[in-house]
Design an enzyme around this catalytic site. Sequence first.
Site, PDB file in Angstrom:
ATOM      1  N   PHE A 124     -20.907  -2.189   4.950  1.00  0.00           N
ATOM      2  CA  PHE A 124     -20.365  -3.406   5.569  1.00  0.00           C
ATOM      3  C   PHE A 124     -19.853  -3.002   6.941  1.00  0.00           C
ATOM      4  O   PHE A 124     -18.865  -2.267   7.039  1.00  0.00           O
ATOM      5  CB  PHE A 124     -19.239  -3.943   4.681  1.00  0.00           C
ATOM      6  CG  PHE A 124     -18.649  -5.265   5.085  1.00  0.00           C
ATOM      7  CD1 PHE A 124     -19.276  -6.457   4.723  1.00  0.00           C
ATOM      8  CD2 PHE A 124     -17.457  -5.330   5.776  1.00  0.00           C
ATOM      9  CE1 PHE A 124     -18.710  -7.679   5.051  1.00  0.00           C
ATOM     10  CE2 PHE A 124     -16.883  -6.545   6.107  1.00  0.00           C
ATOM     11  CZ  PHE A 124     -17.512  -7.728   5.750  1.00  0.00           C
ATOM     12  N   LEU A 126     -18.223  -4.117  10.114  1.00  0.00           N
ATOM     13  CA  LEU A 126     -17.439  -5.124  10.834  1.00  0.00           C
ATOM     14  C   LEU A 126     -16.600  -4.491  11.944  1.00  0.00           C
ATOM     15  O   LEU A 126     -16.614  -4.956  13.083  1.00  0.00           O
ATOM     16  CB  LEU A 126     -16.536  -5.870   9.849  1.00  0.00           C
ATOM     17  CG  LEU A 126     -15.659  -6.985  10.409  1.00  0.00           C
ATOM     18  CD1 LEU A 126     -16.515  -8.118  10.966  1.00  0.00           C
ATOM     19  CD2 LEU A 126     -14.714  -7.529   9.329  1.00  0.00           C
ATOM     20  N   GLN A 336       6.909  14.261  -5.696  1.00  0.00           N
ATOM     21  CA  GLN A 336       8.286  14.765  -5.741  1.00  0.00           C
ATOM     22  C   GLN A 336       8.593  15.384  -7.105  1.00  0.00           C
ATOM     23  O   GLN A 336       9.278  16.409  -7.200  1.00  0.00           O
ATOM     24  CB  GLN A 336       9.253  13.614  -5.450  1.00  0.00           C
ATOM     25  CG  GLN A 336      10.654  14.056  -5.073  1.00  0.00           C
ATOM     26  CD  GLN A 336      10.719  14.660  -3.679  1.00  0.00           C
ATOM     27  OE1 GLN A 336       9.766  14.585  -2.919  1.00  0.00           O
ATOM     28  NE2 GLN A 336      11.843  15.274  -3.353  1.00  0.00           N
ATOM     29  N   GLU A 363      -9.808  -2.685   5.143  1.00  0.00           N
ATOM     30  CA  GLU A 363      -9.948  -4.096   4.747  1.00  0.00           C
ATOM     31  C   GLU A 363      -8.689  -4.890   5.065  1.00  0.00           C
ATOM     32  O   GLU A 363      -8.267  -5.757   4.297  1.00  0.00           O
ATOM     33  CB  GLU A 363     -10.350  -4.233   3.277  1.00  0.00           C
ATOM     34  CG  GLU A 363     -11.791  -3.824   3.025  1.00  0.00           C
ATOM     35  CD  GLU A 363     -12.280  -4.141   1.630  1.00  0.00           C
ATOM     36  OE1 GLU A 363     -11.938  -5.219   1.109  1.00  0.00           O
ATOM     37  OE2 GLU A 363     -13.003  -3.315   1.054  1.00  0.00           O
ATOM     38  N   GLU A 367       0.124  -4.510   7.764  1.00  0.00           N
ATOM     39  CA  GLU A 367       0.733  -5.386   8.765  1.00  0.00           C
ATOM     40  C   GLU A 367      -0.052  -6.689   8.905  1.00  0.00           C
ATOM     41  O   GLU A 367       0.528  -7.775   9.072  1.00  0.00           O
ATOM     42  CB  GLU A 367       0.815  -4.660  10.112  1.00  0.00           C
ATOM     43  CG  GLU A 367       1.803  -3.504  10.155  1.00  0.00           C
ATOM     44  CD  GLU A 367       1.315  -2.254   9.427  1.00  0.00           C
ATOM     45  OE1 GLU A 367       2.127  -1.354   9.196  1.00  0.00           O
ATOM     46  OE2 GLU A 367       0.101  -2.183   9.080  1.00  0.00           O
TER      47      GLU A 367
END
Length: 392
Positions: A124, A126, A336, A363, A367
């Site tokens: 794909f 883009l 951890q 994808e 944000e």
Amino acid sequence: MPDRDFLSWPFLEPRHREWAAEVEAWAAAHAERLSEGETDEACRNLARSMGEAGLLRMAAPESGRLDVRALCIARETLARYSGLADFAFAMQGLGTGSITLFGSDELKARYLPAARAGTALAAFALSEPEAGSDVAALATTALRDGDGWIIDGSKTWISNGGIAATYLVFARTGEAPGAKGLTAFLVPADTPGLTIAERIEVSAPHPLATLRFEGMRVPDSHRLGAPGDGFKVAMATLDVFRATVGAAALGFARHALDLTVQRASDRQLFGGPLFDQQMTQAAIAESAVDVETSALLVYRAAWLKDAGTPRVSREASMAKLHATEAAQRVADRCVQMYGGHGVVHDHPAEKLYREVRALRVYEGASEVQRIIIARAERDIARAERARSEGAV
């Protein structure tokens, strides 16, 4: 073995439970073994084996209908065993999803059987060097040329780049400014003018590349949707597969939680099991909550899409955002818990930490998901206000 109680949730049907058992059996027998060795060859072997087992029938279905819940179950299950196995399955779906949804009968008949068999890998294409999350900024162009199109430009961060047999390429055809002037094309890898500009090495090895198009001619019969419909094609495809990224993150998180509980139970510290420390119990509890909330959001989004909801961008973005961010927290707690061992290269905890990190970027970065969700909430509030004022 991770908790499988979610399979009895009302989001899922008996056929999904049967599918989960089928994927689980294949993954337990093959996923880890086939993921070893050189990355490109491992991806080919994984896809071929999944094709032979019939698992890719869900990624590139003959029916033309994508079962998002089945895709999520597959990605969650495969990710628990192998990040590369999840990648190989997901790319056969994402790379052919636009063909399934928008391709002509001729394109479906010509390209989907090989993808379904795992003998031809799909991609794909883009993202571009200056246009990742901002699709409206795509600069690759496609100009009419008789009964075809001439495409010039470049794409980058393309999964399966360099080993795919087909690329789904989005280019600017100029019907309108911004995102409304894009068109989608199916491009075979051997098309003259298509070159692999570079291969990209990343922290969790996957085949990635930058593609270059120079005077590349594509017949109009390889166009998906109408000219100018490229953004619609891309978003409809991502609407299906974005929730599945959350499912992959969920699979990684379940594996990390299992490792965390195992380590806490086996490790002796200050005269007793590490598990007896209250801080350890708090970390495990927080990880368990992260896993359960991720599962609820992922399978809700998938169920809504399968139920025929026209757009699930808000719900899919919520699923991807929460599940990927939560998986990073769960993986971090796992590292951890293992202390120094957890940062040794290729330790299971360290590998999980690297595998999860990319999911928060591709994808649609976290944000961007926040922007999508916030805009959706604003639109809901406006619609509710208008409805209320109209009722007065």
